[in-house]
Every structure is written in structure tokens, then in C-alpha cells.
Design an enzyme around this catalytic site. Structure first.
Site, PDB file in Angstrom:
ATOM      1  N   SER A 133       0.837  -1.211   0.000  1.00 62.35           N
ATOM      2  CA  SER A 133       0.000   0.000   0.000  1.00 62.35           C
ATOM      3  C   SER A 133       0.869   1.257   0.000  1.00 62.35           C
ATOM      4  CB  SER A 133      -0.905   0.007   1.232  1.00 62.35           C
ATOM      5  OG  SER A 133      -1.634  -1.198   1.305  1.00 62.35           O
TER       6      SER A 133
HETATM    7  C1  LIG Z   1      -3.308  -4.211  -0.448  1.00 64.76           C
HETATM    8  S1  LIG Z   1      -2.789  -5.849  -0.152  1.00 64.76           S
HETATM    9  C2  LIG Z   1      -2.256  -5.768   1.518  1.00 64.76           C
HETATM   10  C3  LIG Z   1      -1.060  -4.873   1.757  1.00 64.76           C
HETATM   11  C4  LIG Z   1      -0.157  -5.410   2.803  1.00 64.76           C
HETATM   12  N1  LIG Z   1      -0.663  -5.284   4.143  1.00 64.76           N
HETATM   13  C5  LIG Z   1       1.264  -4.954   2.643  1.00 64.76           C
HETATM   14  O1  LIG Z   1       1.884  -4.532   3.609  1.00 64.76           O
HETATM   15  O2  LIG Z   1       1.813  -5.085   1.572  1.00 64.76           O
HETATM   16  C6  LIG Z   1      -4.319  -6.713  -0.009  1.00 64.76           C
HETATM   17  C7  LIG Z   1      -4.150  -8.199   0.246  1.00 64.76           C
HETATM   18  O3  LIG Z   1      -5.405  -8.693   0.704  1.00 64.76           O
HETATM   19  C8  LIG Z   1      -5.512 -10.036   0.271  1.00 64.76           C
HETATM   20  N2  LIG Z   1      -6.928 -10.463   0.372  1.00 64.76           N
HETATM   21  C9  LIG Z   1      -7.977 -10.251  -0.489  1.00 64.76           C
HETATM   22  N3  LIG Z   1      -9.103 -10.787  -0.013  1.00 64.76           N
HETATM   23  C10 LIG Z   1      -8.786 -11.346   1.182  1.00 64.76           C
HETATM   24  C11 LIG Z   1      -9.528 -12.084   2.153  1.00 64.76           C
HETATM   25  N4  LIG Z   1     -10.824 -12.334   2.003  1.00 64.76           N
HETATM   26  N5  LIG Z   1      -8.861 -12.523   3.240  1.00 64.76           N
HETATM   27  C12 LIG Z   1      -7.533 -12.288   3.418  1.00 64.76           C
HETATM   28  N6  LIG Z   1      -6.787 -11.616   2.519  1.00 64.76           N
HETATM   29  C13 LIG Z   1      -7.400 -11.143   1.424  1.00 64.76           C
HETATM   30  C14 LIG Z   1      -4.952 -10.029  -1.125  1.00 64.76           C
HETATM   31  O4  LIG Z   1      -4.527 -11.343  -1.511  1.00 64.76           O
HETATM   32  C15 LIG Z   1      -3.812  -9.024  -0.977  1.00 64.76           C
HETATM   33  O5  LIG Z   1      -2.591  -9.679  -0.765  1.00 64.76           O
END
Ligand SMILES: C[S@@+](CC[C@H](N)C(=O)[O-])C[C@H]1O[C@@H](n2cnc3c(N)ncnc32)[C@H](O)[C@@H]1O
Length: 373
Positions: free
Chosen positions: A82
Site C-alpha cells: 500500500s
Molecule cells: C493491499 S494488499 C495488503 C497490503 C499489505 N498489508 C502490505 O503490507 O503489503 C491486499 C491483500 O489482501 C488479500 N486479500 C484479499 N481478499 C482477502 C480475504 N478475504 N482474506 C484475506 N486476505 C485477502 C490479497 O490477496 C492481498 O494480498
């Protein structure tokens, strides 16, 4: 000092100069954690290139205040690191203490979990995608944090089944509502931060459990996030319409002049947008200049029945199209002026109770009745 160390030092200084990185512990964490290790398999350069560590643009792009998309499925971003200033603002809002137990939903690259861990939090982080979990685990090993962060594979809707006692839950993926499981897994006095879809956007809300199982939300931060998979992205009756592509709009037939010169800055524009969304369920997001409506994309009142609607730009001007263009333009102007008459409330001035919605077997809790404090 390596080139990466130098760029990281400059990036931290820049974020501090711009007032985007406050507390000393946060500054120390941003200095200590090498972001490049968390995007080592590359990211979308935004110009059709996939940038890996061998590319001369890799490190300069890693150390800018930009999100880095690290995974695309059919051209749609599904995982990223992010925007650093947003991570910093969310971490500040978590008010972490050494030893705070944090549940993060969305491991992504693992960078955010690493920052919180270096600040002394005990972090458990969950992601739905096996390849994402594997890469984040490898990155955490490379920076010596493998044993310190508990990385789990699973649908974040469930949180960590059978666990409780988290002081904070932080959701780093856009959701349409929050999981009741997270509230059950909080320690007494704990709260959660989640980017909950509102008017086609994902402002971060601060959510606390309340009496008789009722939870309450208040606006916290302007933000944009990619959408979650599974029940966390359930659509429900009465929700704002999903974001629309600009191409879906006919050219405007009604144009109303600007109200603000210079236009509202991005923060005030999002304050206006939040209020318009709180007052009018037709509000959503249109990406890109909608059918000549102008602007980089923003709030629209959508006429889902007849087509068209009205776009409200950051300078307060309005462009409207469709058979009811004049009525939509008038509504957009009335909402804009109501925001001004109410003292231009910020996102943080809104509160709502949460109510169950979505699949009754996997309900989410959604804010439906926003009230200005
Ligand atoms: C914007 S990224 C997170 C950024 C992260 N915290 C970082 O430091 O890089 C969003 C993540 O949420 C995950 N995601 C999407 N739906 C999800 C769910 N239902 N449960 C858990 N993770 C999920 C995606 O696979 C993705 O890796």
C-alpha cells in the site's frame, strides 16, 4: 551505505518533511525495514513494464510514496504494497504499544506487518492467496523477522479461528463490511480499523464493539484500496452502487460552474465526497474523465435506472448527463451546498451504527445510517 539505504533515508526525510510520518517509533521503523525486500519479485511499473530488482528504475520507484502493485489477475490488481503514507497514518491510528497484539487482514507483501513488528507489536497476519503468503514469508525471512510475525493462509473473514485477545485488528484490503468474527476476537477495549466501501471509495473507519452486540463506526482516514475476495466483498441491498468506468457515461448535457478556485485539495474533496455519500445512496466513484465530464475521476450521483447522472468535481462544478440530467445536477449542487452549510465536516466527524447484511450464513456488519457528530 548501499544505494537502497541512501534512497530509504531520503524517502523517510521526504515523508517527514511533508508531515506524513510523525511518531519517532514510526520513523525508526520506516528507516529500519527495507521495502525492496518485500517487492523482490517485482511490481507493475504502470507503463506496461514489470519492474524487477535488476531494473535501474526499481529502487527509485520502491522509495517513492506510491503503492506498488505486486500481483495482477487478468489485468486487475489483487495484491500490493500500500501507499507508505497511508500505512503510516493507519499505524498511527492503531496507537500501538510494545507488546500490542495485532491481527492484520491482508498480508500482501508483508511490509506493513514488518513495520508494526519492528515497532514492538506482536503481529498475526492472514491472506487468502497461497502465493502471496509464500512470498511474504520469504521476505520476512530475508529481513530476519520470520519467527517474529505469524503469517497465516486463509480467508480473512474468519480472522484467526479460536483465537481472541487482539488489541487491534487492521484490515489492509477494501471490504464492503466488517466480519463479526473480528469483533469477537478483539480484547476488551480493543478496536479495529478497516477500509469499508462508502460511495465507491474505501475510507478507513475506526470500529468498536458496543453494548448488546452493537458495534459503532466513525470515519478515520481518506483512503483507496483494492477489493477483498469472498464474503468481505458481499454486495447488499441499499448499498451505494459499485464504482463505474468513465466509458459508461454519455457526454454531459448540463454543466454548472465551479464554486472553488483553487479547487478543494484532495483531503477536503474526500470530506465532501464522504458527506455526499452519507446523505445520498446514489453516490459512487467514476474512474477517469467520465464521458468528457472532466477531472481525474471522483464522486458521481448515478442514475442507475435511466443512465447518466451527475459528476461533482473538486472545484465544485457539476457535469450531468442522461434524461434527468437537470434534476441530477440540481441534486449534486444541493448536496455540495449542504456540506458547506454544515461547516464542511471532515470524514472524522461522521459516526454510524453497524447492522448485519450480506449472506446470513456469513454476515458482514455495515454502516447504513451516518450521522454528523
Ligand atoms: C493491499 S494488499 C495488503 C497490503 C499489505 N498489508 C502490505 O503490507 O503489503 C491486499 C491483500 O489482501 C488479500 N486479500 C484479499 N481478499 C482477502 C480475504 N478475504 N482474506 C484475506 N486476505 C485477502 C490479497 O490477496 C492481498 O494480498
Amino acid at each position: 551505505m548501499t544505494a537502497a539505504d541512501e534512497l530509504r533515508a531520503r524517502y523517510v526525510d521526504q515523508l517527514r518533511r511533508e508531515g506524513l510520518l510523525g511518531a519517532d517509533e514510526l520513523v525508526r521503523a520506516f528507516r529500519a525495514v527495507p521495502r525492496e525486500e518485500f517487492v523482490a519479485t517485482g511490481f507493475d511499473g504502470g507503463d506496461g513494464r514489470w519492474l524487477g530488482p535488476d531494473d535501474p528504475d526499481f529502487l527509485p520507484m520502491v522509495y517513492r510514496n506510491h503503492p506498488l502493485v505486486t500481483k495482477l489477475v487478468d489485468g486487475v490488481p489483487v495484491s500490493s504494497s500500500s501507499q507508505p503514507s497511508l500505512m503510516a497514518a493507519m499505524i498511527e491510528s492503531l496507537e500501538l504499544r510494545p507488546g500490542s497484539r495485532v491481527l492484520e487482514i491482508g498480508v500482501g507483501t508483508g511490509y506493513n506487518a514488518a513495520l508494526m513488528t519492528v515497532m514492538g507489536a506482536r503481529v498475526t497476519t492472514v491472506d487468502i492467496a497461497p502465493d502471496v503468503v509464500e512470498r511474504a514469508g520469504a521476505a520476512l525471512r530475508r529481513v530476519g523477522l520470520a519467527g517474529a510475525v505469524d503469517v497465516r493462509l486463509g480467508d480473512g473473514y474468519l480472522g484467526v479461528p479460536a483465537e481472541t485477545g487482539y488489541d487491534r485488528v487492521v484490515v489492509t484490503v477494501g471490504v464492503t463490511g466488517v466480519s463479526p468474527r473480528w469483533l469477537d476476537q478483539l480484547a476488551p477495549g480493543g478496536y479495529l480499523l478497516a477500509p469499508v466501501e462508502h460511495a465507491g471509495n474505501h475510507p478507513v473507519l475506526r470500529i468498536r464493539p458496543g453494548a448488546r452486540g452493537m458495534a459503532g463506526a466513525r470515519g478515520e482516514l481518506r483512503a483507496g484500496f483494492m477489493s477483498a475476495a469472498g464474503p468481505l466483498a458481499a454486495r447488499y441491498p441499499g448499498a451505494h452502487p459499485p464504482p463505474r468506468r468513465a466509458a459508461a457515461f454519455p457526454p454531459p448535457t448540463v454543466r454548472q460552474p465551479a464554486r472553488w478556485r483553487p479547487p478543494l485539495d484532495v483531503f477536503r474533496y474526500h470530506d465532501l465526497w464522504f458527506a455526499v455519500g452519507a446523505w445520498d445512496r446514489r453516490t459512487t466513484f467514476s474512474a477517469g474523465p467520465a464521458g468528457g465530464w472532466g477531472g481525474p475521476g471522483g464522486a458521481v450521483l448515478l442514475d442507475e435506472v435511466h443512465g447518466g447522472g451527475a459528476g461533482l468535481l473538486a472545484d465544485g462544478s457539476v457535469r450531468a448527463a442522461g434524461p434527468y440530467a437537470a434534476r441530477y445536477a440540481a441534486d449534486a449542487i444541493a448536496l455540495r451546498d449542504r456540506w458547506v452549510a454544515r461547516g464542511e465536516p471532515t470524514i472524522a466527524e461522521w459516526t454510524s451504527r453497524l447492522v448485519p447484511a450480506g449472506d446470513p450464513d456469513q454476515p458482514i456488519l455495515v454502516p447504513t445510517n451516518w450521522i454528523q457528530r
